[in-house]
Design a protein around this motif. Sequence first.
Motif, mmCIF file in Angstrom:
data_model
loop_
_atom_site.group_PDB
_atom_site.id
_atom_site.type_symbol
_atom_site.label_atom_id
_atom_site.label_comp_id
_atom_site.label_asym_id
_atom_site.label_seq_id
_atom_site.Cartn_x
_atom_site.Cartn_y
_atom_site.Cartn_z
ATOM 1 N N ILE A 183 33.678 -6.787 30.106
ATOM 2 C CA ILE A 183 33.992 -8.098 30.683
ATOM 3 C C ILE A 183 33.935 -8.039 32.213
ATOM 4 C CG2 ILE A 183 35.813 -9.828 30.989
ATOM 5 C CD1 ILE A 183 36.701 -9.169 28.104
ATOM 6 N N ILE A 184 34.532 -6.985 32.787
ATOM 7 C CA ILE A 184 34.514 -6.833 34.248
ATOM 8 C C ILE A 184 33.085 -6.677 34.749
ATOM 9 C CG2 ILE A 184 35.235 -5.379 36.176
ATOM 10 C CD1 ILE A 184 37.705 -4.647 34.476
ATOM 11 N N ARG A 185 32.318 -5.833 34.067
ATOM 12 C CA ARG A 185 30.929 -5.631 34.490
ATOM 13 C C ARG A 185 30.112 -6.917 34.400
ATOM 14 N NH1 ARG A 185 26.045 -3.353 31.012
ATOM 15 N NH2 ARG A 185 26.433 -5.441 30.214
ATOM 16 N N PRO A 237 28.679 1.057 38.697
ATOM 17 C CA PRO A 237 29.756 1.963 38.276
ATOM 18 C C PRO A 237 30.477 1.497 37.006
ATOM 19 C CG PRO A 237 29.797 1.689 40.649
ATOM 20 C CD PRO A 237 28.810 0.691 40.122
ATOM 21 N N PHE A 238 30.644 0.184 36.849
ATOM 22 C CA PHE A 238 31.277 -0.322 35.627
ATOM 23 C C PHE A 238 30.388 -0.054 34.416
ATOM 24 C CE2 PHE A 238 32.955 -3.208 38.978
ATOM 25 C CZ PHE A 238 34.285 -2.882 38.866
ATOM 26 N N CYS A 262 38.892 6.875 31.766
ATOM 27 C CA CYS A 262 37.478 7.209 31.912
ATOM 28 C C CYS A 262 37.075 7.238 33.384
ATOM 29 C CB CYS A 262 36.629 6.200 31.139
ATOM 30 S SG CYS A 262 34.876 6.649 31.039
ATOM 31 N N PHE A 263 37.539 6.243 34.150
ATOM 32 C CA PHE A 263 37.293 6.247 35.592
ATOM 33 C C PHE A 263 37.846 7.536 36.222
ATOM 34 C CE2 PHE A 263 36.459 1.603 35.630
ATOM 35 C CZ PHE A 263 35.427 1.561 36.555
ATOM 36 N N ARG A 273 29.174 10.625 42.823
ATOM 37 C CA ARG A 273 27.839 10.654 42.213
ATOM 38 C C ARG A 273 27.878 10.314 40.729
ATOM 39 N NH1 ARG A 273 24.674 16.047 43.545
ATOM 40 N NH2 ARG A 273 23.116 14.873 42.351
ATOM 41 N N GLY A 274 28.993 10.626 40.091
ATOM 42 C CA GLY A 274 29.095 10.359 38.663
ATOM 43 C C GLY A 274 29.009 8.885 38.309
ATOM 44 N N PHE A 275 29.377 8.028 39.247
ATOM 45 C CA PHE A 275 29.346 6.593 38.993
ATOM 46 C C PHE A 275 27.969 5.975 39.230
ATOM 47 C CE2 PHE A 275 33.811 7.465 40.079
ATOM 48 C CZ PHE A 275 34.429 6.935 38.961
ATOM 49 N N TRP A 276 27.016 6.808 39.704
ATOM 50 C CA TRP A 276 25.679 6.286 40.022
ATOM 51 C C TRP A 276 24.586 7.040 39.286
ATOM 52 C CZ3 TRP A 276 25.530 1.749 42.424
ATOM 53 C CH2 TRP A 276 26.671 1.344 43.133
ATOM 54 N N LYS A 277 24.954 7.860 38.285
ATOM 55 C CA LYS A 277 23.940 8.577 37.510
ATOM 56 C C LYS A 277 23.030 7.584 36.791
ATOM 57 C CE LYS A 277 25.062 12.152 35.035
ATOM 58 N NZ LYS A 277 25.787 13.011 34.052
#
Length: 305
Positions: A183-185, A237-238, A262-263, A273-277
């Motif tokens: 929903i947020i994304r 990231p979401f 999870c975040f 970097r993990g949020f942009w893989k």
Amino acid sequence: MADAAQDVAVKEGSLDTAKDLFAGAVGGVAQVLIGQPFDIVKVRLQTTTQYSSALNAATTIYAKEGPLAFYKGTLTPLLGIGACVSIQFGAFGFAKRYFETANAARSLSAAKDLSYGQYYAAGAFAGVANSVISGPIEHVRIRLQTQPHGAARLYDGPLDCVRKLTSQGGGIRGVYRGEAVTIIREAQAYGMWFLAFEWMMNADAARNNIARSEVPAYKVALYGGLAGEALWLGSYPFDVIKSKMQTDGFGENMRYKSMRDCFAQTWRGEGMRGFWKGIGPTLLRAMPVSAGTFAVVEATQRALS
């Protein structure tokens, strides 16, 4: 007399919404056919560490699973994304007309153009409305895209996947795993998507002193493609968190207890970097997919007008 005018306005609004829904459905089919190969690479990069790059993922998938692997899980989005995009454009059109009417009532004049904050709000509304069906549809698609190949496969198809998610995840909750972050994304993504597209279309029309409907098709596609880049840069990231939660196990095999957990685990284990893989193939995919979606939707809407 006032009642008759109101009835006409209601009928016109309903007809406009129906046109938006139909145009969105046509655009959704185009979106899936263009974007599915890019999407499977993105999901594999987000949820595993076995690939060194997008190119490595694509070549490995092709070598080990064949060309048809790039369309794994396509049946679900082909049926569902058409409905999702239909809802997006229908809800956006509805919210847009609501703001136009509200603006006109405040100014006591003809319908007033939306502010860009209102365009964002209308897009966010479309995203939230869409999330009701996009959450489970994307969940099933991601499970099918990431399952092992050949004899080790976990699901025989979309319906089998839904059945197993329901039985393993405690009923409907299993299918709607990751819905909060979805929903947020969706709100952020489609707020940015529609805002960027409307800003570029309105700016072009004003700059060239033409009606919006006169903006050439190639520019519609270009602005749609750039809006797709804005969508993902503003919400990626979401999407990573959503993909991780929707490939997670259930019960004792569950790694992430909640969206927040999870975040936190992603930050501790992989850093920023993990949020942009997977952002590379996602942006590569976004341009043609979003360009095709807006070009098809705009052409359909103009044909129906």
